[in-house]
Design a protein around this motif. Structure first.
Motif, short mmCIF file in Angstrom:
data_model
loop_
_atom_site.label_atom_id
_atom_site.label_comp_id
_atom_site.label_asym_id
_atom_site.label_seq_id
_atom_site.Cartn_x
_atom_site.Cartn_y
_atom_site.Cartn_z
N LEU A 52 -12.78 -0.10 -1.26
CA LEU A 52 -11.70 -0.11 -2.25
C LEU A 52 -11.76 -1.37 -3.10
CD1 LEU A 52 -8.10 1.09 -1.57
CD2 LEU A 52 -8.42 -1.06 -2.77
N SER A 53 -11.52 -1.20 -4.40
CA SER A 53 -11.43 -2.34 -5.31
C SER A 53 -10.26 -2.13 -6.26
CB SER A 53 -12.73 -2.53 -6.11
OG SER A 53 -12.93 -1.42 -6.98
N SER A 54 -9.77 -3.21 -6.84
CA SER A 54 -8.63 -3.11 -7.77
C SER A 54 -8.82 -4.07 -8.92
CB SER A 54 -7.32 -3.43 -7.03
OG SER A 54 -6.25 -3.53 -7.95
N THR A 55 -8.30 -3.69 -10.08
CA THR A 55 -8.34 -4.58 -11.24
C THR A 55 -7.31 -5.70 -11.13
OG1 THR A 55 -6.84 -3.07 -12.39
CG2 THR A 55 -9.21 -2.78 -12.79
N ASP A 56 -6.38 -5.59 -10.16
CA ASP A 56 -5.37 -6.63 -9.94
C ASP A 56 -5.74 -7.40 -8.67
OD1 ASP A 56 -3.03 -8.05 -9.04
OD2 ASP A 56 -1.80 -6.78 -10.33
N GLN A 57 -5.96 -8.70 -8.83
CA GLN A 57 -6.44 -9.51 -7.70
C GLN A 57 -5.43 -9.62 -6.56
OE1 GLN A 57 -7.02 -13.60 -8.83
NE2 GLN A 57 -5.09 -13.73 -9.97
N PHE A 58 -4.16 -9.30 -6.84
CA PHE A 58 -3.13 -9.42 -5.81
C PHE A 58 -2.97 -8.15 -4.96
CE2 PHE A 58 -1.84 -12.50 -9.09
CZ PHE A 58 -1.91 -13.67 -8.32
N VAL A 59 -3.72 -7.11 -5.30
CA VAL A 59 -3.66 -5.86 -4.53
C VAL A 59 -4.63 -5.97 -3.35
CG1 VAL A 59 -4.17 -3.38 -4.58
CG2 VAL A 59 -2.99 -4.46 -6.51
N PRO A 60 -4.16 -5.78 -2.11
CA PRO A 60 -5.09 -5.84 -0.96
C PRO A 60 -6.10 -4.71 -1.03
CG PRO A 60 -2.93 -5.03 -0.26
CD PRO A 60 -2.78 -5.47 -1.68
N THR A 61 -7.32 -5.00 -0.60
CA THR A 61 -8.39 -3.99 -0.68
C THR A 61 -8.88 -3.57 0.71
OG1 THR A 61 -10.02 -5.77 -0.96
CG2 THR A 61 -9.17 -4.76 -2.97
N ASP A 62 -8.06 -3.83 1.71
CA ASP A 62 -8.42 -3.45 3.09
C ASP A 62 -7.39 -2.45 3.62
OD1 ASP A 62 -6.19 -5.03 3.51
OD2 ASP A 62 -7.30 -6.72 4.35
N GLN A 63 -7.27 -2.37 4.94
CA GLN A 63 -6.39 -1.38 5.56
C GLN A 63 -4.90 -1.60 5.29
OE1 GLN A 63 -8.55 -3.27 7.16
NE2 GLN A 63 -7.57 -4.42 8.83
N ARG A 64 -4.53 -2.72 4.69
CA ARG A 64 -3.13 -2.93 4.28
C ARG A 64 -2.77 -2.07 3.06
NH1 ARG A 64 -3.25 -9.07 3.03
NH2 ARG A 64 -5.35 -8.41 2.41
N ASN A 65 -3.77 -1.64 2.32
CA ASN A 65 -3.54 -0.86 1.10
C ASN A 65 -3.23 0.60 1.45
OD1 ASN A 65 -4.42 0.87 -1.28
ND2 ASN A 65 -4.55 -1.17 -2.17
N PHE A 66 -2.16 1.14 0.85
CA PHE A 66 -1.75 2.52 1.13
C PHE A 66 -2.83 3.53 0.75
CE2 PHE A 66 3.22 2.38 1.27
CZ PHE A 66 3.15 1.59 2.41
N ALA A 67 -3.56 3.28 -0.34
CA ALA A 67 -4.62 4.21 -0.75
C ALA A 67 -5.74 4.23 0.29
CB ALA A 67 -5.16 3.82 -2.12
N TYR A 68 -6.08 3.06 0.82
CA TYR A 68 -7.07 2.95 1.89
C TYR A 68 -6.57 3.74 3.11
CZ TYR A 68 -10.44 0.75 5.09
OH TYR A 68 -11.45 0.52 5.99
N GLN A 69 -5.29 3.55 3.46
CA GLN A 69 -4.72 4.26 4.61
C GLN A 69 -4.75 5.77 4.41
OE1 GLN A 69 -0.80 2.74 5.69
NE2 GLN A 69 -1.46 0.64 5.24
N ALA A 70 -4.51 6.21 3.18
CA ALA A 70 -4.54 7.65 2.87
C ALA A 70 -5.94 8.22 3.11
CB ALA A 70 -4.11 7.88 1.42
N ALA A 71 -6.95 7.50 2.64
CA ALA A 71 -8.33 7.97 2.82
C ALA A 71 -8.71 7.98 4.29
CB ALA A 71 -9.29 7.07 2.04
N ARG A 72 -8.34 6.93 5.02
CA ARG A 72 -8.67 6.86 6.46
C ARG A 72 -7.98 7.99 7.24
NH1 ARG A 72 -12.56 5.04 8.23
NH2 ARG A 72 -12.33 2.79 7.96
#
Length: 288
Positions: A52-72
């Motif tokens: 996961l990557s984001s254009t906003d540096q303050f968005v977490p890109t690991d398992q804290r991210n809801f989109a990451y959790q959705a995919a997992r």
């Protein structure tokens, strides 16, 4: 790459009824999606990884991210061997009371339903989304809804009367847990959700403006004077009705005149950077 739109939401009403035994609050809300949206890019991976990557540096890109959790969650639930690269192009400000993280998760669910050929219904995706966060089921559906339970029980309603929505987010961080923790349910003025539902059903713009209400607003206003200033400035500049969305700190104003929109936006831009003028979307998402 498959791209999915992830629109923000605003609360036309937000009522908290009581604290439940599971430590969640029983809520009743009327929510609608607006044309301020992130864009989620999804591309298939053969190595099974979620990247996961984001254009906003303050968005977490690991398992804290809801989109990451959705995919997992989808990957584990349906034993998917493929992986996915998720790119989040942020337009919705973070920690704003606009369900940015939840709508990214919902868009990821809808997109992976196509990419991984799962053939799930919106109802099935919403049920899965409820395991991630209370706002995710609404964001899976989009449109306008009456939400109950902890926010995950969704009933579709008519689109609201068309109008402009001007949003302004001050540079303050708000903890949803702190705002709920500061709520005294014996002292709040509860919005009249039934009157709001009737106003929307009858397409009555003035009644909709009159019935806006959010029990969390007073808590946030006491903690953050910047939010008070924005609300006051929006009202003085000519918005028809003004309310804080979610637990804040974003404030929105409803306006039925394009001329007044420009005046309000210009007044707010002198006070804060994150100012938007958008329309309500009203319509539910469709499965691709």
């Amino acid at each position: 790459m498959l791209y999915v739109k992830a629109p923000a939401k605003i609360n036309l009403t937000l009522d908290v009824l009581y604290k439940r035994e599971d430590n969640y609050h029983e809520v009743e809300m009327v929510m609608t999606t607006i044309d301020l949206a992130d864009r989620i890019g999804l591309s298939l991976r053969q190595d099974g990884k979620i990247v996961l990557s984001s254009t906003d540096q303050f968005v977490p890109t690991d398992q804290r991210n809801f989109a990451y959790q959705a995919a997992r969650l989808l990957q584990q639930r349906f034993k998917i061997s493929a992986g996915v690269t998720i790119k989040i192009e942020k337009e919705i400000p973070i920690a704003a009371g606009l369900a940015g993280g939840s709508t990214d998760a919902a868009a990821t669910l809808r997109g992976l339903n196509v990419l991984w050929q799962l053939n799930l219904t919106l109802d099935e995706l919403a049920d899965i989304g409820a395991e991630i966060g209370s706002d995710v089921p609404f964001c899976v559906y989009g449109g306008t809804a009456h939400a109950t339970g902890r926010g995950e029980q969704i009933r579709e309603i008519s689109a609201p009367p068309t109008c402009w929505v001007v949003l302004a987010k001050p540079k303050v961080g708000v903890s949803t847990a702190d705002i709920y923790g500061g709520l005294n349910l014996t002292q709040v003025k509860h919005p009249n959700t039934q009157e709001m539902l009737q106003a929307i059903e009858q397409c009555d713009y003035k009644a909709m403006c009159r019935e806006l209400g959010n029990v969390l607003e007073d808590v946030t206003l006491k903690l953050h004077p910047e939010v008070v200033k924005i609300k006051s400035l929006m009202e003085r500049s000519g918005a028809d009705a003004v309310l804080m969305s979610g637990s804040g700190p974003t404030v929105f104003g409803l306006v039925d005149s394009e001329i007044r929109v420009s005046r309000i936006v210009n007044a707010l831009r002198g006070f804060c950077e994150d100012v938007y003028a958008v329309r309500m979307l009203g319509e539910r998402h469709k499965l691709a």
